[in-house]
Structures are given as structure tokens and as C-alpha cells.
Write a protein that holds these residues in place. Structure first.
Motif, PDB file in Angstrom:
ATOM      1  N   GLY A 225       0.724  -1.143   0.003  1.00 26.16           N
ATOM      2  CA  GLY A 225      -0.191   0.111   0.171  1.00 26.16           C
ATOM      3  C   GLY A 225       0.671   1.406   0.090  1.00 26.16           C
ATOM      4  O   GLY A 225       0.509   2.213  -0.594  1.00 26.16           O
ATOM      5  N   ILE A 226       2.178   1.300   0.712  1.00 21.42           N
ATOM      6  CA  ILE A 226       2.874   2.442   0.789  1.00 21.42           C
ATOM      7  C   ILE A 226       3.596   2.392  -0.458  1.00 21.42           C
ATOM      8  O   ILE A 226       3.734   3.589  -1.144  1.00 21.42           O
ATOM      9  CB  ILE A 226       3.858   2.226   1.874  1.00 21.42           C
ATOM     10  N   LEU A 227       4.277   1.605  -1.238  1.00 21.71           N
ATOM     11  CA  LEU A 227       4.958   1.534  -2.363  1.00 21.71           C
ATOM     12  C   LEU A 227       4.106   1.787  -3.758  1.00 21.71           C
ATOM     13  O   LEU A 227       4.749   2.468  -4.529  1.00 21.71           O
ATOM     14  CB  LEU A 227       5.978   0.337  -2.464  1.00 21.71           C
ATOM     15  N   TRP A 228       2.999   1.278  -3.704  1.00 24.81           N
ATOM     16  CA  TRP A 228       1.871   1.351  -4.798  1.00 24.81           C
ATOM     17  C   TRP A 228       0.687   2.003  -4.411  1.00 24.81           C
ATOM     18  O   TRP A 228      -0.112   1.333  -4.436  1.00 24.81           O
ATOM     19  CB  TRP A 228       2.147  -0.039  -5.433  1.00 24.81           C
ATOM     20  N   PRO A 229       0.712   3.131  -3.981  1.00 27.98           N
ATOM     21  CA  PRO A 229      -0.453   3.781  -3.319  1.00 27.98           C
ATOM     22  C   PRO A 229      -1.465   4.259  -4.390  1.00 27.98           C
ATOM     23  O   PRO A 229      -2.706   4.362  -4.047  1.00 27.98           O
ATOM     24  CB  PRO A 229       0.099   4.941  -2.608  1.00 27.98           C
ATOM     25  N   ASP A 230      -1.258   4.274  -5.715  1.00 29.12           N
ATOM     26  CA  ASP A 230      -2.168   4.815  -6.806  1.00 29.12           C
ATOM     27  C   ASP A 230      -2.895   3.790  -7.698  1.00 29.12           C
ATOM     28  O   ASP A 230      -3.322   3.985  -8.547  1.00 29.12           O
ATOM     29  CB  ASP A 230      -1.482   5.690  -7.626  1.00 29.12           C
ATOM     30  N   VAL A 231      -2.552   2.491  -7.221  1.00 32.93           N
ATOM     31  CA  VAL A 231      -3.217   1.447  -8.119  1.00 32.93           C
ATOM     32  C   VAL A 231      -4.229   0.506  -6.874  1.00 32.93           C
ATOM     33  O   VAL A 231      -4.054   0.759  -5.554  1.00 32.93           O
ATOM     34  CB  VAL A 231      -2.149   0.449  -8.542  1.00 32.93           C
ATOM     35  N   THR A 232      -4.787  -0.334  -7.490  1.00 38.99           N
ATOM     36  CA  THR A 232      -5.613  -1.330  -6.676  1.00 38.99           C
ATOM     37  C   THR A 232      -4.869  -2.136  -5.707  1.00 38.99           C
ATOM     38  O   THR A 232      -3.634  -2.300  -5.948  1.00 38.99           O
ATOM     39  CB  THR A 232      -6.580  -1.900  -7.600  1.00 38.99           C
ATOM     40  N   ALA A 233      -5.557  -2.497  -4.709  1.00 37.41           N
ATOM     41  CA  ALA A 233      -4.776  -3.322  -3.823  1.00 37.41           C
ATOM     42  C   ALA A 233      -4.087  -4.832  -4.432  1.00 37.41           C
ATOM     43  O   ALA A 233      -2.997  -5.221  -4.323  1.00 37.41           O
ATOM     44  CB  ALA A 233      -5.621  -3.926  -2.621  1.00 37.41           C
ATOM     45  N   SER A 234      -4.954  -5.420  -5.398  1.00 35.82           N
ATOM     46  CA  SER A 234      -4.574  -6.517  -6.148  1.00 35.82           C
ATOM     47  C   SER A 234      -3.377  -6.183  -6.841  1.00 35.82           C
ATOM     48  O   SER A 234      -2.526  -7.021  -7.209  1.00 35.82           O
ATOM     49  CB  SER A 234      -5.753  -7.165  -6.903  1.00 35.82           C
ATOM     50  N   ARG A 235      -3.484  -5.000  -7.764  1.00 33.60           N
ATOM     51  CA  ARG A 235      -2.483  -4.576  -8.497  1.00 33.60           C
ATOM     52  C   ARG A 235      -1.005  -4.394  -7.618  1.00 33.60           C
ATOM     53  O   ARG A 235       0.164  -4.640  -7.980  1.00 33.60           O
ATOM     54  CB  ARG A 235      -2.740  -3.153  -9.327  1.00 33.60           C
ATOM     55  N   ALA A 236      -1.195  -3.637  -6.658  1.00 38.26           N
ATOM     56  CA  ALA A 236      -0.059  -3.295  -5.722  1.00 38.26           C
ATOM     57  C   ALA A 236       0.646  -4.586  -5.181  1.00 38.26           C
ATOM     58  O   ALA A 236       1.782  -4.840  -5.051  1.00 38.26           O
ATOM     59  CB  ALA A 236      -0.589  -2.415  -4.427  1.00 38.26           C
ATOM     60  N   ASN A 237      -0.331  -5.847  -4.776  1.00 38.19           N
ATOM     61  CA  ASN A 237       0.236  -6.939  -4.218  1.00 38.19           C
ATOM     62  C   ASN A 237       0.995  -7.853  -5.409  1.00 38.19           C
ATOM     63  O   ASN A 237       1.938  -8.394  -5.107  1.00 38.19           O
ATOM     64  CB  ASN A 237      -0.958  -7.957  -3.790  1.00 38.19           C
ATOM     65  N   ALA A 238       0.474  -7.495  -6.818  1.00 41.24           N
ATOM     66  CA  ALA A 238       1.080  -8.141  -7.819  1.00 41.24           C
ATOM     67  C   ALA A 238       2.354  -7.639  -8.015  1.00 41.24           C
ATOM     68  O   ALA A 238       3.420  -8.309  -8.253  1.00 41.24           O
ATOM     69  CB  ALA A 238       0.329  -7.769  -8.917  1.00 41.24           C
ATOM     70  N   SER A 239       2.558  -6.090  -7.978  1.00 36.67           N
ATOM     71  CA  SER A 239       4.021  -5.424  -7.977  1.00 36.67           C
ATOM     72  C   SER A 239       4.861  -5.748  -6.907  1.00 36.67           C
ATOM     73  O   SER A 239       6.079  -6.027  -7.210  1.00 36.67           O
ATOM     74  CB  SER A 239       3.524  -3.957  -8.197  1.00 36.67           C
ATOM     75  N   LEU A 240       4.365  -5.945  -5.767  1.00 38.02           N
ATOM     76  CA  LEU A 240       5.116  -6.393  -4.651  1.00 38.02           C
ATOM     77  C   LEU A 240       5.786  -7.989  -5.086  1.00 38.02           C
ATOM     78  O   LEU A 240       7.038  -8.064  -4.758  1.00 38.02           O
ATOM     79  CB  LEU A 240       4.394  -6.433  -3.297  1.00 38.02           C
ATOM     80  N   ARG A 241       4.812  -8.765  -5.203  1.00 41.22           N
ATOM     81  CA  ARG A 241       5.391  -9.993  -5.604  1.00 41.22           C
ATOM     82  C   ARG A 241       6.220  -9.995  -6.750  1.00 41.22           C
ATOM     83  O   ARG A 241       7.369 -10.660  -6.610  1.00 41.22           O
ATOM     84  CB  ARG A 241       4.221 -10.991  -5.975  1.00 41.22           C
ATOM     85  N   SER A 242       6.290  -9.162  -7.617  1.00 38.67           N
ATOM     86  CA  SER A 242       7.183  -9.139  -8.562  1.00 38.67           C
ATOM     87  C   SER A 242       8.349  -8.562  -8.189  1.00 38.67           C
ATOM     88  O   SER A 242       9.300  -9.151  -8.693  1.00 38.67           O
ATOM     89  CB  SER A 242       6.610  -8.324  -9.943  1.00 38.67           C
ATOM     90  N   SER A 243       8.619  -7.824  -7.491  1.00 38.41           N
ATOM     91  CA  SER A 243      10.054  -7.060  -6.684  1.00 38.41           C
ATOM     92  C   SER A 243      10.481  -8.268  -5.914  1.00 38.41           C
ATOM     93  O   SER A 243      11.744  -8.244  -5.960  1.00 38.41           O
ATOM     94  CB  SER A 243       9.420  -5.772  -6.121  1.00 38.41           C
ATOM     95  N   LEU A 244       9.671  -9.034  -5.166  1.00 43.79           N
ATOM     96  CA  LEU A 244      10.339 -10.073  -4.401  1.00 43.79           C
ATOM     97  C   LEU A 244      10.877 -10.977  -5.249  1.00 43.79           C
ATOM     98  O   LEU A 244      12.011 -11.687  -4.944  1.00 43.79           O
ATOM     99  CB  LEU A 244       9.169 -10.633  -3.634  1.00 43.79           C
TER     100      LEU A 244
END
Length: 251
Positions: free
Chosen positions: A52-71
Motif C-alpha cells: 500500500g505504501i509503495l504502490w499507493p495509486d493502484v488497486t490492492a490487487s495490482r499493488a500486491n502483484a507489483s510487490l510479488r514481482s519485486s520480491l
């Protein structure tokens, strides 16, 4: 593998660098942001909070997907740089972070009850003279961290100047004072410790020039005159055996 532990370092001061045994490891911007955020948090954070902090301007599902990609990209480095559980994330504890070391030295410098001879070094001065990731795009969480470190390093630079002056290491004291003034030219306390370093070294002319510089920038930027406490440090000019006061700027 020879069984020896690798030395992993994360530099956040001046710019981002992840290195293993002094060899730089390239990481994408998303993973850089994740590593920097976890390093600045200094404690485990929930996956939802990080996303939520790193990807605040997108939906929660999109933010979680971006986090998984970074991990996933972090894991691709082949080194344990993030400790991850099903719920929480943290920077690996065996990573050396230059910001953490600089902050610890800054707090020591500000604690008058603690000796600091071992950290009155050029490395300490170098780390306190640069900002936290200054070229990164502006965002709320980073701006807060940047300003917090900036204020801490200003106070620490002033304390370092005073400690070096007391130790009669005047050249190093002047260098630390100049670093503080460069960081914030409108900060009277930075000019004050620098003037004291010049005076302790017997350089009255340098102290007077520093006062005039402070006086000029305060007048031009803020329409203010230096405080009485700063003026009291100024070596008074003499003429025909009598002391003469500084004259005010013309209006």
C-alpha cells in the motif's frame, strides 16, 4: 562456494547501490524501492502495508502483484537480501546499511556524555555531508525520511565541528562546519560553530568573513539580521586604537 559468508552492503546515501563483496549487483527500480523502504523501516512490516505504501495509486490487487514481482526479482539476485514470510517482510539482518551506521554515529555525536574520538573521521564527515537518495522521485514516505535524516545530519555536523574544535583539530572542524553551512546556508547555528572553529584557530579574518556571509544571506533571503549571540562572536574592527561596531546594511 568456499563456505565464506558474503558481505552484502546497501548504500542509500547519495545514491542507491547494492553490493556483494564490493561487486555491484544490478536491481530494477521496483526492487530498489522495496529494499530502501524495508531498510528505512528497520523492522518487519506486513505485506499489505508495504504494498500500500509503495504502490499507493493502484488497486490492492495490482499493488500486491507489483510487490510479488519485486520480491521475485530480489530472489533472482541469488543472495538473501529480504526475509519474507507469508505475512511479513524485512530487510535481511546480515545486510550492512550505510544509513544505519551514519545515524548511529550521528546520535553518538549528539550525546555529550559519550566520547567520540573513534568516529571523528573523514568517513563520518563524508556520510553526514550527503543526503538520503537525493535523486529519487518525490513521494510522501521518502520525503519524510529524507527530511528526518537531513535534520539529524545537520545537528550532527554541528556537534562534530564543536568536538573537533575542542580537540584542536581546526582544519577538520572547519571542514565539518562548512559542510553544515553548505547543507543549510540559512542556519545560524551552522555559521556559529564554524566561526568558533575559525576563532579557536586564531583566524579572526575568516570568522569575520563567515559572519558577513551569514549576514548577507539572511538579509537577502529572509530580510533578517543575525542574532545578537552570533554578532557577539564577531571580532571587532579597530581603528586608531578604538573599537568600531559593524555597520548595518543599507536599506
Amino acid at each position: 562456494m568456499n563456505g565464506q559468508a558474503h558481505i552484502i552492503t546497501l548504500r542509500l546515501l547519495k545514491g542507491f547501490t547494492l553490493a556483494v563483496d564490493h561487486a555491484r549487483i544490478p536491481v530494477c527500480s521496483g526492487t530498489q524501492r522495496l529494499l530502501a523502504f524495508l531498510a528505512l523501516q528497520g523492522m518487519p512490516r506486513s505485506r499489505a502495508y508495504v504494498a500500500g505504501i509503495l504502490w499507493p495509486d493502484v488497486t490492492a490487487s495490482r499493488a500486491n502483484a507489483s510487490l510479488r514481482s519485486s520480491l521475485w526479482r530480489a530472489a533472482r539476485t541469488g543472495h538473501p537480501i529480504i526475509d519474507a514470510t507469508a505475512r511479513e517482510l524485512a530487510l535481511s539482518q546480515n545486510i550492512v546499511v550505510d544509513l544505519h551506521e551514519s545515524v548511529a554515529r550521528a546520535h553518538r555525536l549528539l550525546d555529550s556524555s559519550r566520547p567520540c574520538d573513534d568516529i571523528l573521521t573523514m568517513q563520518t564527515l563524508a556520510d553526514l555531508s550527503v543526503d538520503l537518495l537525493p535523486e529519487w522521485p518525490e513521494n510522501d514516505w521518502m520525503m519524510i525520511e529524507q527530511e528526518q535524516y537531513r535534520q539529524l545530519r545537520l545537528y550532527a555536523l554541528e556537534a562534530m565541528t564543536e568536538r573537533l574544535t575542542s580537540a584542536r583539530r581546526y582544519g577538520e572542524a572547519v571542514a565539518a562546519g562548512l559542510a553544515a553551512v553548505r547543507t543549510e546556508p540559512l542556519r545560524e547555528s551552522a555559521h556559529r560553530v564554524l566561526m568558533k572553529a575559525h576563532l579557536a584557530a586564531g583566524n579572526r579574518g575568516a570568522a569575520l568573513r563567515q559572519f558577513e556571509q551569514c549576514r548577507r544571506v539572511l538579509r537577502e533571503e529572509l530580510g533578517l539580521e543575525p542574532s545578537t549571540s552570533l554578532r557577539d562572536l564577531v571580532p571587532l574592527r579597530t581603528g586608531h586604537g578604538e573599537q568600531s561596531r559593524l555597520q548595518p546594511f543599507p536599506t
